[in-house]
Write an enzyme that holds these catalytic residues in place. Structure first.
Site, PDB file in Angstrom:
ATOM      1  N   LYS A 127       1.008  -0.995   0.065  1.00  0.00           N
ATOM      2  CA  LYS A 127       0.163  -0.020  -0.143  1.00  0.00           C
ATOM      3  C   LYS A 127       0.944   1.329  -0.030  1.00  0.00           C
ATOM      4  CE  LYS A 127      -4.007  -1.919   1.658  1.00  0.00           C
ATOM      5  NZ  LYS A 127      -4.397  -1.576   2.960  1.00  0.00           N
ATOM      6  N   HIS A 130       1.696   6.977   2.396  1.00  0.00           N
ATOM      7  CA  HIS A 130       1.101   8.121   1.817  1.00  0.00           C
ATOM      8  C   HIS A 130       1.182   8.999   3.142  1.00  0.00           C
ATOM      9  CE1 HIS A 130      -2.364   7.036   4.607  1.00  0.00           C
ATOM     10  NE2 HIS A 130      -2.424   6.155   4.241  1.00  0.00           N
ATOM     11  N   HIS A 133       0.752   8.421   6.968  1.00  0.00           N
ATOM     12  CA  HIS A 133       1.867   7.938   7.679  1.00  0.00           C
ATOM     13  C   HIS A 133       2.719   8.753   8.245  1.00  0.00           C
ATOM     14  CE1 HIS A 133       0.696   4.231   4.989  1.00  0.00           C
ATOM     15  NE2 HIS A 133       0.370   3.989   6.196  1.00  0.00           N
TER      16      HIS A 133
HETATM   17  N1  ARG Z   1      -0.257  -1.107  10.174  1.00  0.00           N
HETATM   18  C1  ARG Z   1      -1.247  -0.548  10.794  1.00  0.00           C
HETATM   19  C2  ARG Z   1      -1.873   0.786  10.055  1.00  0.00           C
HETATM   20  O1  ARG Z   1      -1.408   1.080   9.019  1.00  0.00           O
HETATM   21  C3  ARG Z   1      -0.761   0.070  12.082  1.00  0.00           C
HETATM   22  C4  ARG Z   1      -0.065  -0.682  13.096  1.00  0.00           C
HETATM   23  C5  ARG Z   1      -0.174  -0.233  14.422  1.00  0.00           C
HETATM   24  N2  ARG Z   1       0.556  -0.918  15.240  1.00  0.00           N
HETATM   25  C6  ARG Z   1       0.201  -2.044  15.939  1.00  0.00           C
HETATM   26  N3  ARG Z   1       0.772  -2.771  16.862  1.00  0.00           N
HETATM   27  N4  ARG Z   1      -0.973  -2.597  15.609  1.00  0.00           N
HETATM   28  O2  ARG Z   1      -3.249   0.892  10.598  1.00  0.00           O
END
Ligand code: ARG
Length: 566
Positions: A127, A130, A133
């Site tokens: 993905k 963007h 982030h």
């Molecule tokens: N990859 C997830 C997102 O983009 C965020 C991860 C956050 N960290 C976790 N330990 N859940 O929404």
């Protein structure tokens, strides 16, 4: 740190009754302007214990305390005791400390021996990286730097979103419509296109969703072909993320993302089973959290596949076992509040008292001036493009303003990227904000370029002075209004860093260095620094150097560079 507040509290302690030093310290205020002193103590709290009207108490304290060593004067006014510190003593103590500590001024060792995990950035594979982030990435990086500066033993983790049903979708879409050459030429944009197409098609033909779920299940079960495609998507994505991290100067100690825990799922779910936490619901296994006013957490789906929260449970247990952290900080958007409440509650219910050491640090949304973005519809603003554009625009401004002579490209990078980072860290993290080019790159507003420019200005004064910096100066030359104000701001920098750590709020540092930059510019305009009189020049230069060092340290905590010439 030279704790002037403590000094005032100690003085007060001699003349008050029934109140502890700590409490005195909490009551002491910093008056809105220096004409009312450096510190003010409101006597209202004491009226009860001392059985007297506040203004009488203030009068009494002020008269008893007058002539105390280290103070210029101590006055009472409307129920307050106002303390005016001996300016030269303040200047000397503050500036000596900055020079002695140099690049570690503002830091400390209060965290020594304590382990802190900071998890941040954590984008999703295949993905786009963007503009959304940027928040976790930049806020997390700054929180890490602040804790590191305070002596904590820090571990930076990028919990990559590299697993889950979306990979089933991606693989299905690639097999149906994808071309290898396209992915190779332009990985993320191509994969994103496929993802968007998947959703368009799935709206018409819902069976695609089932196919995607089954494909993810095969991936989880270790099917070779699915594994290969997944690995390929992951490698290509990491290349792109790496470019952004390089631009931002960001590193991680671990990239253990969701997939890292795929072989640790049974252990964690078995443990939950043993603790009788799992319930069956329509074929799935869930944890019922209704008692805590939360929706149930699904741990395993009907087909046996695991979920985001299952992987987070495995991750937190693994982190505790591996690092034995004193604190585990998750820098993740506020949309995931419920997820983290559920996660920590389940850790608690599993009987792990260290659930209290886990903290979710949420933040609000960023949107672009021309509307928000959504991955599903493919309307995405890539962070890499934003950073590149910031650098280009900065180069144009620098040329236009004719501010930098040499090294324009390098300076444009430091300032352009710094500008984006600074804007990100300017407001309370929990606030939503709108990304605005005008605000980001304004050299005069409360921006990154403004602070960097002020730092470069201090560097230039020092270069032009052509004399050594020393703390052995006549401090009486720098007790004027704006010099004194600037020194006070500098001396409060260590406290700002502590506050930022306690509240997980880098914007406290940001705002403090804006104040220092403004204080410096006021001093610079009010005073002639490079004067004939060598003694006067040396004293003023010392203050310039202290401001330069503090600005540099502060920018560093935000993850920004401090160019010496701009
Ligand atoms: N990859 C997830 C997102 O983009 C965020 C991860 C956050 N960290 C976790 N330990 N859940 O929404």
């Amino acid at each position: 740190m030279t704790d002037f507040k403590e000094k005032v509290a100690m003085a007060l302690g001699q003349f008050t009754e029934g109140i502890e030093l700590d409490e005195l310290k909490k009551l002491i205020e910093i008056p809105p302007n220096s004409e009312m002193g450096d510190f003010a103590f409101p006597c209202f709290r004491l009226a009860k214990t001392m059985r007297k009207a506040p203004n009488l108490i203030a009068e009494e304290i002020a008269s008893k305390a007058s002539g105390l060593d280290g103070f210029e004067k101590i006055e009472n006014k409307g129920g307050y005791v106002n303390f005016f510190l001996d300016k030269q003593a303040v200047m000397k103590a503050s500036l000596e400390e900055v020079i002695e500590k140099g690049s570690s001024f503002g830091g400390s060792d209060i965290g020594a021996g304590k382990k802190v995990i900071v998890e941040y950035s954590s984008p999703n594979i295949a993905k786009p990286f963007h503009i959304g982030h940027i928040r976790s990435t930049v806020i997390g990086n700054s929180i890490y730097k602040i804790y590191d500066f305070l002596g904590y033993d820090t571990i930076r983790i990028n919990h990559l979103g590299d697993y889950g049903t979306q990979f089933g979708k991606m693989i299905v879409a690639y097999r149906k419509w994808g071309k290898k050459e396209d992915v190779e030429a332009n990985p993320i944009k191509t994969l994103l296109g496929l993802y968007v197409k998947f959703h368009e098609e799935a709206d018409k033909d819902p069976s695609l969703e089932d196919e995607a779920r089954a494909t993810f299940k095969s991936l989880e079960d270790g099917a070779e072909e699915e594994q290969k495609l997944w690995q390929w998507f992951r490698d290509e994505s990491l290349k792109e993320f790496g470019r952004v991290y390089d631009m931002l100067g960001i590193d991680f100690d671990s990239y253990a993302g969701e997939s890292f825990y795929s072989d640790k799922m049974d252990a964690i779910t078995d443990m939950m089973g043993e603790k009788k936490l799992l319930k069956e619901s329509q074929g799935a296994e869930i944890v019922d959290l209704s008692e805590y006013n939360m929706s149930p957490a699904i741990i395993r789906k009907k087909d046996g596949s695991t979920l985001y929260i299952t992987r987070d449970l495995a991750a937190v247990k693994y982190r505790k076992d591996t690092y034995d952290f004193d604190k585990c900080i998750y820098v993740v958007a506020s949309q995931q509040n419920l997820h983290f409440q559920q996660l920590f509650k389940i850790v608690d219910l599993m009987g792990f008292d260290w659930f209290e050491k886990c903290v979710h640090i949420p933040f609000g949304l960023v949107s672009m001036e021309d509307g928000t973005m959504s991955t599903r519809q493919g309307k995405v603003v890539f962070l890499e493009d934003v950073l590149n554009r910031a650098v280009e625009k900065t180069a144009e401004i620098i040329k236009e303003k004719n501010v930098a002579q040499d090294n324009i490209d390098e300076v444009a990078k430091q300032v352009g990227i710094g500008a984006v980072v600074f804007q990100e860290l300017s407001n309370n993290r929990i606030k939503d904000y709108v990304f605005s080019w005008d605000k980001v790159l304004n050299f005069e507003g409360e921006t990154g370029p403004y602070v960097q420019y002020t730092h470069a200005r201090a560097c230039s004064v020092i270069r032009n002075a052509k004399t050594d910096i020393t703390t052995d100066v006549d401090y009486s030359y720098i007790t004027s209004g704006s010099a004194y104000e600037l020194a006070k701001l500098i001396s409060r920098f260590p406290q700002a860093v502590l506050d930022a750590a306690a509240k997980y709020e880098p914007s406290i540092v940001t705002r403090h260095i804006i104040d220092i930059a403004q204080g410096f510019n006021k001093f610079y305009h009010d005073e002639h620094i490079l004067v004939e009189n060598e003694a006067e020049k040396k004293a003023k230069l010392l203050l310039v150097e202290a401001a330069r060092q503090t600005l540099r340290n502060g920018l560093g905590l935000l993850g920004m560079q401090a160019p010496e010439k701009m």
